[in-house]
Design a protein around this motif. Structure first.
Motif, PDB file in Angstrom:
ATOM      1  N   PHE A   6      28.245  68.453  58.054  1.00  0.00           N
ATOM      2  CA  PHE A   6      27.477  69.211  57.070  1.00  0.00           C
ATOM      3  C   PHE A   6      27.588  70.720  57.284  1.00  0.00           C
ATOM      4  CE2 PHE A   6      24.599  69.201  60.557  1.00  0.00           C
ATOM      5  CZ  PHE A   6      23.744  70.279  60.398  1.00  0.00           C
ATOM      6  N   LEU A   7      28.057  71.159  58.462  1.00  0.00           N
ATOM      7  CA  LEU A   7      28.277  72.584  58.677  1.00  0.00           C
ATOM      8  C   LEU A   7      29.424  73.102  57.803  1.00  0.00           C
ATOM      9  CD1 LEU A   7      27.929  72.944  62.562  1.00  0.00           C
ATOM     10  CD2 LEU A   7      26.322  73.724  60.812  1.00  0.00           C
ATOM     11  N   LEU A   8      30.280  72.183  57.380  1.00  0.00           N
ATOM     12  CA  LEU A   8      31.426  72.579  56.565  1.00  0.00           C
ATOM     13  C   LEU A   8      31.207  72.315  55.076  1.00  0.00           C
ATOM     14  CD1 LEU A   8      34.284  71.180  58.855  1.00  0.00           C
ATOM     15  CD2 LEU A   8      33.349  73.500  58.788  1.00  0.00           C
ATOM     16  N   ARG A   9      30.100  71.688  54.751  1.00  0.00           N
ATOM     17  CA  ARG A   9      29.849  71.358  53.355  1.00  0.00           C
ATOM     18  C   ARG A   9      28.883  72.365  52.744  1.00  0.00           C
ATOM     19  NH1 ARG A   9      28.920  66.103  55.421  1.00  0.00           N
ATOM     20  NH2 ARG A   9      26.732  66.301  54.809  1.00  0.00           N
ATOM     21  N   HIS A  10      29.347  73.096  51.766  1.00  0.00           N
ATOM     22  CA  HIS A  10      28.520  74.048  51.037  1.00  0.00           C
ATOM     23  C   HIS A  10      28.665  73.769  49.546  1.00  0.00           C
ATOM     24  CE1 HIS A  10      27.559  76.403  54.589  1.00  0.00           C
ATOM     25  NE2 HIS A  10      28.844  76.345  54.935  1.00  0.00           N
ATOM     26  N   PRO A  11      27.655  73.179  48.949  1.00  0.00           N
ATOM     27  CA  PRO A  11      27.780  72.788  47.552  1.00  0.00           C
ATOM     28  C   PRO A  11      27.801  73.957  46.584  1.00  0.00           C
ATOM     29  CG  PRO A  11      25.578  72.361  48.358  1.00  0.00           C
ATOM     30  CD  PRO A  11      26.384  72.749  49.546  1.00  0.00           C
ATOM     31  N   ASP A  12      27.255  75.101  46.977  1.00  0.00           N
ATOM     32  CA  ASP A  12      27.244  76.250  46.062  1.00  0.00           C
ATOM     33  C   ASP A  12      27.345  77.521  46.871  1.00  0.00           C
ATOM     34  OD1 ASP A  12      24.512  77.043  46.921  1.00  0.00           O
ATOM     35  OD2 ASP A  12      23.924  75.220  45.844  1.00  0.00           O
ATOM     36  N   THR A  13      27.416  78.634  46.167  1.00  0.00           N
ATOM     37  CA  THR A  13      27.605  79.930  46.830  1.00  0.00           C
ATOM     38  C   THR A  13      26.369  80.402  47.570  1.00  0.00           C
ATOM     39  OG1 THR A  13      26.981  81.070  44.772  1.00  0.00           O
ATOM     40  CG2 THR A  13      29.332  80.642  45.145  1.00  0.00           C
ATOM     41  N   THR A  47      34.854  77.918  55.126  1.00  0.00           N
ATOM     42  CA  THR A  47      33.562  78.077  55.819  1.00  0.00           C
ATOM     43  C   THR A  47      33.742  78.995  57.018  1.00  0.00           C
ATOM     44  OG1 THR A  47      32.868  75.856  55.169  1.00  0.00           O
ATOM     45  CG2 THR A  47      31.670  76.888  56.984  1.00  0.00           C
ATOM     46  N   LEU A  48      32.828  79.925  57.164  1.00  0.00           N
ATOM     47  CA  LEU A  48      32.798  80.828  58.319  1.00  0.00           C
ATOM     48  C   LEU A  48      31.648  80.397  59.229  1.00  0.00           C
ATOM     49  CD1 LEU A  48      33.726  83.384  59.845  1.00  0.00           C
ATOM     50  CD2 LEU A  48      32.092  84.664  58.442  1.00  0.00           C
ATOM     51  N   ILE A  49      31.967  80.039  60.443  1.00  0.00           N
ATOM     52  CA  ILE A  49      30.954  79.603  61.417  1.00  0.00           C
ATOM     53  C   ILE A  49      30.951  80.591  62.577  1.00  0.00           C
ATOM     54  CG2 ILE A  49      30.232  77.772  62.981  1.00  0.00           C
ATOM     55  CD1 ILE A  49      31.588  75.774  61.171  1.00  0.00           C
ATOM     56  N   MET A  50      29.755  81.103  62.872  1.00  0.00           N
ATOM     57  CA  MET A  50      29.587  82.033  63.999  1.00  0.00           C
ATOM     58  C   MET A  50      28.516  81.471  64.929  1.00  0.00           C
ATOM     59  SD  MET A  50      29.693  85.685  61.987  1.00  0.00           S
ATOM     60  CE  MET A  50      29.795  86.590  63.522  1.00  0.00           C
ATOM     61  N   GLY A  51      28.748  81.584  66.216  1.00  0.00           N
ATOM     62  CA  GLY A  51      27.794  81.052  67.184  1.00  0.00           C
ATOM     63  C   GLY A  51      27.628  81.969  68.392  1.00  0.00           C
ATOM     64  N   ARG A  52      26.459  81.868  69.004  1.00  0.00           N
ATOM     65  CA  ARG A  52      26.178  82.634  70.222  1.00  0.00           C
ATOM     66  C   ARG A  52      25.325  81.745  71.129  1.00  0.00           C
ATOM     67  NH1 ARG A  52      25.603  88.239  71.310  1.00  0.00           N
ATOM     68  NH2 ARG A  52      25.830  88.691  69.088  1.00  0.00           N
ATOM     69  N   TYR A  53      25.767  81.578  72.356  1.00  0.00           N
ATOM     70  CA  TYR A  53      24.998  80.748  73.274  1.00  0.00           C
ATOM     71  C   TYR A  53      23.620  81.364  73.535  1.00  0.00           C
ATOM     72  CZ  TYR A  53      28.963  77.753  74.405  1.00  0.00           C
ATOM     73  OH  TYR A  53      29.987  76.854  74.331  1.00  0.00           O
ATOM     74  N   LEU A  54      22.606  80.507  73.509  1.00  0.00           N
ATOM     75  CA  LEU A  54      21.241  80.957  73.807  1.00  0.00           C
ATOM     76  C   LEU A  54      21.006  80.843  75.310  1.00  0.00           C
ATOM     77  CD1 LEU A  54      18.635  82.014  72.490  1.00  0.00           C
ATOM     78  CD2 LEU A  54      17.871  79.647  72.275  1.00  0.00           C
ATOM     79  N   ASP A  55      21.731  81.677  76.047  1.00  0.00           N
ATOM     80  CA  ASP A  55      21.630  81.648  77.501  1.00  0.00           C
ATOM     81  C   ASP A  55      20.654  82.721  77.979  1.00  0.00           C
ATOM     82  OD1 ASP A  55      23.063  83.903  76.905  1.00  0.00           O
ATOM     83  OD2 ASP A  55      24.930  83.212  77.837  1.00  0.00           O
ATOM     84  N   GLU A  56      20.601  82.915  79.279  1.00  0.00           N
ATOM     85  CA  GLU A  56      19.648  83.864  79.872  1.00  0.00           C
ATOM     86  C   GLU A  56      19.918  85.292  79.416  1.00  0.00           C
ATOM     87  OE1 GLU A  56      17.996  85.179  84.309  1.00  0.00           O
ATOM     88  OE2 GLU A  56      19.474  83.565  84.090  1.00  0.00           O
ATOM     89  N   ALA A  57      21.200  85.658  79.304  1.00  0.00           N
ATOM     90  CA  ALA A  57      21.542  87.009  78.860  1.00  0.00           C
ATOM     91  C   ALA A  57      21.079  87.247  77.428  1.00  0.00           C
ATOM     92  CB  ALA A  57      23.043  87.242  78.988  1.00  0.00           C
ATOM     93  N   GLU A  58      21.260  86.227  76.555  1.00  0.00           N
ATOM     94  CA  GLU A  58      20.828  86.361  75.159  1.00  0.00           C
ATOM     95  C   GLU A  58      19.306  86.455  75.061  1.00  0.00           C
ATOM     96  OE1 GLU A  58      21.158  86.647  71.003  1.00  0.00           O
ATOM     97  OE2 GLU A  58      22.507  87.041  72.693  1.00  0.00           O
ATOM     98  N   ILE A  59      18.618  85.682  75.876  1.00  0.00           N
ATOM     99  CA  ILE A  59      17.154  85.738  75.873  1.00  0.00           C
ATOM    100  C   ILE A  59      16.672  87.115  76.323  1.00  0.00           C
ATOM    101  CG2 ILE A  59      15.087  84.776  76.940  1.00  0.00           C
ATOM    102  CD1 ILE A  59      16.532  82.082  77.035  1.00  0.00           C
ATOM    103  N   LYS A  60      17.319  87.690  77.337  1.00  0.00           N
ATOM    104  CA  LYS A  60      16.955  89.033  77.781  1.00  0.00           C
ATOM    105  C   LYS A  60      17.225  90.060  76.689  1.00  0.00           C
ATOM    106  CE  LYS A  60      17.569  88.350  82.758  1.00  0.00           C
ATOM    107  NZ  LYS A  60      18.328  88.763  83.976  1.00  0.00           N
ATOM    108  N   ILE A 115      19.529  72.153  64.282  1.00  0.00           N
ATOM    109  CA  ILE A 115      19.913  72.116  62.871  1.00  0.00           C
ATOM    110  C   ILE A 115      19.678  70.747  62.243  1.00  0.00           C
ATOM    111  CG2 ILE A 115      21.575  73.978  63.110  1.00  0.00           C
ATOM    112  CD1 ILE A 115      23.770  71.901  63.358  1.00  0.00           C
ATOM    113  N   TYR A 116      19.394  69.750  63.067  1.00  0.00           N
ATOM    114  CA  TYR A 116      19.115  68.406  62.569  1.00  0.00           C
ATOM    115  C   TYR A 116      17.609  68.171  62.406  1.00  0.00           C
ATOM    116  CZ  TYR A 116      23.877  67.931  64.284  1.00  0.00           C
ATOM    117  OH  TYR A 116      25.201  68.117  64.518  1.00  0.00           O
ATOM    118  N   GLY A 117      16.792  69.199  62.733  1.00  0.00           N
ATOM    119  CA  GLY A 117      15.335  69.066  62.599  1.00  0.00           C
ATOM    120  C   GLY A 117      14.655  68.433  63.782  1.00  0.00           C
ATOM    121  N   LYS A 118      15.338  68.308  64.913  1.00  0.00           N
ATOM    122  CA  LYS A 118      14.769  67.688  66.095  1.00  0.00           C
ATOM    123  C   LYS A 118      14.359  68.779  67.087  1.00  0.00           C
ATOM    124  CE  LYS A 118      15.896  64.598  69.929  1.00  0.00           C
ATOM    125  NZ  LYS A 118      16.946  63.783  70.579  1.00  0.00           N
TER     126      LYS A 118
END
Length: 246
Positions: A6-13, A47-60, A115-118
């Motif tokens: 579903f990360l690759l499925r975009h039904p509209d703009t 589809t453009l997917i961007m990610g960043r690990y939520l590690d200790e450096a990101e939390i700081k 992203i799955y609501g869990k």
């Protein structure tokens, strides 16, 4: 990523997917957007997917941006006790829990879903309790001020009581005792002011004056009686003389 993910499925703009993606390496902040033209129009070319690990450096980094002390824990059995209590208290109706940690800090807890609501993470944001401490300082200042004012008023009342009541009462008691010991009814009470003690002193002075007049009257009557008795004795002895017999 499979082709039907579903990360690759975009039904509209206007479609987009953002959230936290659980990975073996740890949670990742992820965003998926459709690839559009520069005018933000279709057709969708990918589809453009961007990610960043939520590690200790990101939390700081996030803590530095928000000026808060942030802590993120995964929902497992190893989380501290306060996190466990927060997890059991947070619900859909009450997604955020706020509770004081101490007199210096307060914490807010929130569950973070993937992203799955869990729910997979719990976030804690610590803030100093500046307003609470200021309120406590104000209350302490008020209490100390009230105690100081009460102490000053108490000392002033004691001094006033000593001057207006205790000292005149002691003088009055001393004078009455002196009159009783010396039997001197000519002594008078001296109490200044217009209060109950001065009224009492006036009453005692009036009583002393009455007693003194009674004593003077008694002495005068005693003198008259003694003079009358002496006169009768003289007449008696004069009646028994030889000239009186002739």
């Amino acid at each position: 990523l499979s082709s039907d993910n579903f990360l690759l499925r975009h039904p509209d703009t206007e479609s987009s997917v953002t959230g936290i993606l659980p990975l073996p390496e740890g949670p990742m902040l992820i965003a998926s957007w459709p690839i559009l033209t520069s005018e933000d129009e279709g057709p969708i070319r990918g589809t453009l997917i961007m990610g960043r690990y939520l590690d200790e450096a990101e939390i700081k980094r996030l803590a530095k941006i928000t000026h808060l002390s942030l802590t993120v824990r995964q929902l497992d059995s190893k989380i501290p006790f306060d996190f466990q209590a927060a997890v059991s208290s947070v619900s859909e109706e009450k997604p955020i829990l706020v509770r004081p940690l101490s007199e210096e800090s307060i914490a807010g807890y929130a569950l973070l879903k993937d992203i799955y609501g869990k729910p997979i993470l719990i976030l804690r944001a610590d803030m100093p309790r500046d307003i609470y401490q200021q309120g406590q300082a104000t209350i302490s200042y008020f209490i100390f001020s009230l105690l100081a004012i009460s102490l000053v008023f108490g000392i002033a009342i004691m001094l006033l009581l000593e001057k207006e009541v205790l000292s005149p009462l002691a003088d009055l008691s001393k004078t009455v005792s002196s009159i009783g010991e010396n039997a001197d009814l000519s002594v008078r009470m001296s109490v200044r002011g217009k209060n109950e003690l001065s009224s009492l002193a006036d009453e005692i002075n009036g009583m002393l004056e009455s007693l003194e007049q009674s004593q003077i009257e008694r002495k005068r009557m005693e003198e008259q009686i003694k003079a009358s008795l002496r006169e009768k004795e003289v007449l008696f002895f004069a009646g028994d003389s030889p000239q009186s017999q002739k």
